[in-house]
Design a protein around this motif. Structure first.
Motif, PDB file in Angstrom:
ATOM      1  N   ARG A  31       0.839  -1.207   0.000  1.00 17.59           N
ATOM      2  CA  ARG A  31       0.000   0.000   0.000  1.00 17.59           C
ATOM      3  C   ARG A  31       0.875   1.259   0.000  1.00 17.59           C
ATOM      4  O   ARG A  31       0.574   2.236  -0.692  1.00 17.59           O
ATOM      5  CB  ARG A  31      -0.919   0.005   1.236  1.00 17.59           C
ATOM      6  N   LYS A  34       2.238   1.925  -3.496  1.00 19.57           N
ATOM      7  CA  LYS A  34       1.210   2.491  -4.383  1.00 19.57           C
ATOM      8  C   LYS A  34       1.009   3.973  -4.092  1.00 19.57           C
ATOM      9  O   LYS A  34       0.830   4.784  -4.992  1.00 19.57           O
ATOM     10  CB  LYS A  34      -0.114   1.729  -4.212  1.00 19.57           C
ATOM     11  N   LYS A  38       1.501   7.237  -6.661  1.00 22.25           N
ATOM     12  CA  LYS A  38       0.509   8.277  -6.974  1.00 22.25           C
ATOM     13  C   LYS A  38       1.069   9.670  -6.777  1.00 22.25           C
ATOM     14  O   LYS A  38       0.645  10.622  -7.440  1.00 22.25           O
ATOM     15  CB  LYS A  38      -0.731   8.084  -6.089  1.00 22.25           C
ATOM     16  N   SER A  52       5.278   0.808 -11.507  1.00 19.96           N
ATOM     17  CA  SER A  52       5.493   0.335 -10.136  1.00 19.96           C
ATOM     18  C   SER A  52       6.886  -0.255  -9.957  1.00 19.96           C
ATOM     19  O   SER A  52       7.485  -0.157  -8.880  1.00 19.96           O
ATOM     20  CB  SER A  52       4.429  -0.699  -9.754  1.00 19.96           C
TER      21      SER A  52
END
Length: 462
Positions: A31, A34, A38, A52
């Motif tokens: 998490r 990610k 962003k 990623s």
């Protein structure tokens, strides 16, 4: 799934070991990556569109280590909370921990160990059976006479008779450093001062009688002043009172003005000036009001002295064991700046005394349900302001003005003021409780004996 174990490794010292499995930290690691993806701004890619793989290559290792350590810390905190562990300071990571074991390319189960110092259970000293004394200073006629004369002088009128004629005359003088013959010294001390004739010793006072503005005499400080007044003069002239040679310096002392305070008459107008909020019409009522004030002052001094004795009774006779080895290691490594072992040994007795007093206060607060309310803090802020303003407040419309309310509200927003005030009021309430527990024997004492006792105590603590 994470596991936490605990074992005793010394007096009031435990070792807590936290083991985390891959399943405990990998989901939060993914998490976090990610989230980085962003937010990342990397040239050549639109925000939020960075692959990623690149994010993992650039930030993966540090994010991975952060998440593992964050998971360990969370498990440790949860465990201590559920076990209701009362500990000193913060858990200390043990030397066996090795953060280098954390490797993003080989996720594994990790184990970290911490040392904690446990707060001890203890009983407070028995204040009810403590042999304590409450000293009582009774105002004497001499003390009342002294205060009457001080108030008459303070409220008197300054006149300029021009000629010195008594010990109560005020001399505005100029001190100029000279040799023994009265010749000014180059680069010597030059200082204006103001003092009463009676500040000179008995042998010197008569020499001033009959002198006028512009008259002078050459004197040495050791010959002109007794010890108490000489120390004050030396300090005012910027000289070291411990330096024996300083007292033998010579000065030409020239009168620039002769003054005399004409003391206020003992009449109703004077009584009203001193006590505007009391009905004082006669000299007898005036002396009674002064006696009441003197009694209140010495009762306050006696209460302070008893409070100090109670403090030592609690501190010296409450038996508390401490995890000394842990606390010394924490002092050495847990602060903003590391300390040497020698520094820790030197500071430890004072540190542990402060810690002991904190535990005592906390125990009293908890057991007696002592609380500090917002109203308590507001009242303190208001009282503090009234103390600053003193007698001026009446002239400004009394104590219910909107600006006073605004001041109090402003202080309530000041975090440091609130914290300091809570500590202050809490300590005061602890001493109020302690005062209700003790049964001191009252003992009459003279003002001089009480002052000597205070001086002896101050000397002992310096």
């Amino acid at each position: 799934m994470a596991t936490v174990s605990r074992e005793n490794i010394g007096l009031l010292t435990d070792k807590i070991t936290v083991k985390v499995a891959k399943s405990d930290y990998l989901p939060s690691f993914e998490r976090a990556l990610k989230s980085y993806g962003k937010q990342a701004n990397i040239p050549g890619f639109r925000k939020g569109m960075v692959p990623s793989g690149l994010i993992k290559k650039m930030y993966g290792s540090s994010v991975f280590a952060d998440e593992v350590l964050r998971t360990v810390e969370k498990e440790l905190t949860t465990y201590m909370s559920s076990e209701r562990l009362e500990i000193f300071a913060q858990p200390l990571p043990l030397p066996e921990n090795d953060a280098r074991q954390i490797d993003m390319t080989k996720p594994d189960d990790y184990s970290f160990a911490f040392e904690v110092g446990l707060k001890p259970a203890f009983s407070l000293a028995d204040l009810g059976n403590a042999k304590l004394t409450r000293f009582k200073v009774e105002p004497t006629e001499e003390m009342i006479d002294e205060e009457v004369e001080r108030l008459r002088t303070r409220n008197g009128k300054m006149t300029e008779p021009g000629t010195v004629a008594g010990d109560e005359h005020v001399l505005n003088v100029n001190f100029t450093e000279t040799d023994a013959n009265g010749e000014p010294l180059e680069g010597g001390i030059v200082k204006d001062n103001s003092l009463l004739v009676k500040y000179f010793n008995e042998a010197t006072r008569p020499k001033w009688m009959g002198l006028k503005n512009g008259d002078s005499m050459v004197l040495s400080l050791s010959e002109a002043f007794d010890e108490k007044e000489r120390e004050w003069i030396l300090g005012d002239l910027g000289l070291d009172k411990q330096d024996a040679a300083a007292a033998d310096k010579h000065f030409k002392v020239t009168i620039t003005k002769v003054g005399l305070v004409e003391k206020a008459d003992l009449n109703e107008e004077f009584f009203k000036t001193v006590y505007p909020n009391k009905e004082v019409k006669t000299e007898g009522e005036f002396r009674a009001a002064i006696k009441e004030e003197i009694q209140a002052y010495w009762d306050g001094q006696s209460a302070n002295q008893l409070q100090h004795t109670v403090y030592h009774e609690l501190l010296d006779h409450t038996q508390i064991e401490f995890p000394e080895a842990f606390l010394k290691r924490w002092m050495q490594t847990g602060g903003e700046k590391p300390k040497t072992q020698a520094e820790v040994e030197q500071e430890f007795p004072s540190f542990v005394n402060q810690l002991k007093w904190t535990l005592i206060v906390d125990k009293v607060v908890h057991e007696q349900g002592i609380e500090v309310s917002a109203d308590d803090i507001r009242a303190f802020a208001r009282q503090q302001l009234l103390g600053y303003m003193g007698g001026q407040l009446g002239q400004m419309g009394g104590g219910d003005q909107p600006w006073i309310t605004d001041y109090v509200q402003r202080m309530m927003q000041d975090k440091k003021f609130v914290e300091d005030t809570v500590h202050r009021i809490q300590t005061e309430k602890v001493f109020n409780w302690a005062d209700s527990q003790v049964r001191p024997t009252e003992k009459p004492i003279s003002r001089e004996e009480f002052q000597h006792m205070q001086q002896e105590h101050q000397h002992h603590h310096h």
